[in-house]
Design an enzyme around this catalytic site. Structure first.
Site: not given
Ligand code: E4P
Length: 217
Positions: A27, A82-84
């Protein structure tokens, strides 16, 4: 090759998951906006449906705040990635969060050098954006190929997650190059089954079957 669904649409993810086509989900803030849902609620629902990693993106720009948001997102479910973003602060947060045992997907990658940095920071996934490079008349697939070569040269374990996939041809090409994962919108994944020769062949078989006058059941 793993298939991630690039969507926050619970119904669409559920449909594809029932077919065994979903190895994970990605997402981003734009997809959360499109869903019209609360990020924590919708992500929790998705995590309950899909066994594989579900990427949820931080929105802070400074590493300490990114780390705090990342820890909060990771509380949603054990399968959160976790998207960074690929910035120095994002890489710093990546190093800390992977050190704490979290799965991290480093996103918005547009160069081989950025992909090398993400691997060195311990990223579980690197997300090069194929379609957005094509949009500016560069070759998105060439980037996937270059990252594959460099990661293999140095035995870098970060998985290549080909993102911003817009067409069935992107999927086939990413598979040919050896991307570990593709993430594509549900409509692109559904289109993978389509071929005009399949439709034509089926029509002919059904016509001939009718002429036999037979029934199977
Ligand atoms: C997924 O991780 C990316 O955010 C997504 O694939 C971007 O796709 P887009 O370029 O079509 O918005």
């Amino acid at each position: 090759m793993k298939f991630f669904v690039d969507s926050a649409d619970v119904a669409a993810i559920s449909d594809l998951n029932a077919l065994g086509m979903v190895d994970g989900v990605t997402t981003n803030p734009s997809l959360i906006l499109k869903s019209g849902r609360d990020i924590l609620e919708v992500t929790k629902e998705i995590c309950a449906i899909v066994a594989g990693p579900v990427s949820a993106e931080v929105v802070a720009l400074e590493s300490a705040a990114m780390i705090a948001e990342g820890r909060r997102l990771a509380e949603i479910a054990p399968n959160i990635a976790v998207k960074l973003p690929l910035t120095w602060d994002g890489l710093k947060a990546c190093k800390v969060l992977t050190g704490e045992g979290f799965t991290v997907n480093v996103t918005l990658c547009f160069s081989v050098n950025q992909a090398i940095l993400a691997a060195k920071a311990g990223a579980s996934f690197i997300s090069p954006f194929v379609g957005r490079l094509d949009d500016i008349n560069l070759d998105g697939m060439e980037l996937i190929s270059d990252i594959r070569t460099v990661y293999d040269n140095y035995d870098m374990k970060t998985q290549i997650l080909a993102a911003s996939i817009r067409s069935v041809n992107h999927v086939a090409e990413a598979a040919r190059i050896g991307a570990d994962v593709i993430t594509a919108p549900p409509e692109v994944i559904r289109k993978l089954a389509e071929h005009p020769m399949t439709d034509r062949g089926l029509q002919q078989f059904l016509k001939d079957w009718e002429k036999t006058g037979q029934k199977i059941l």
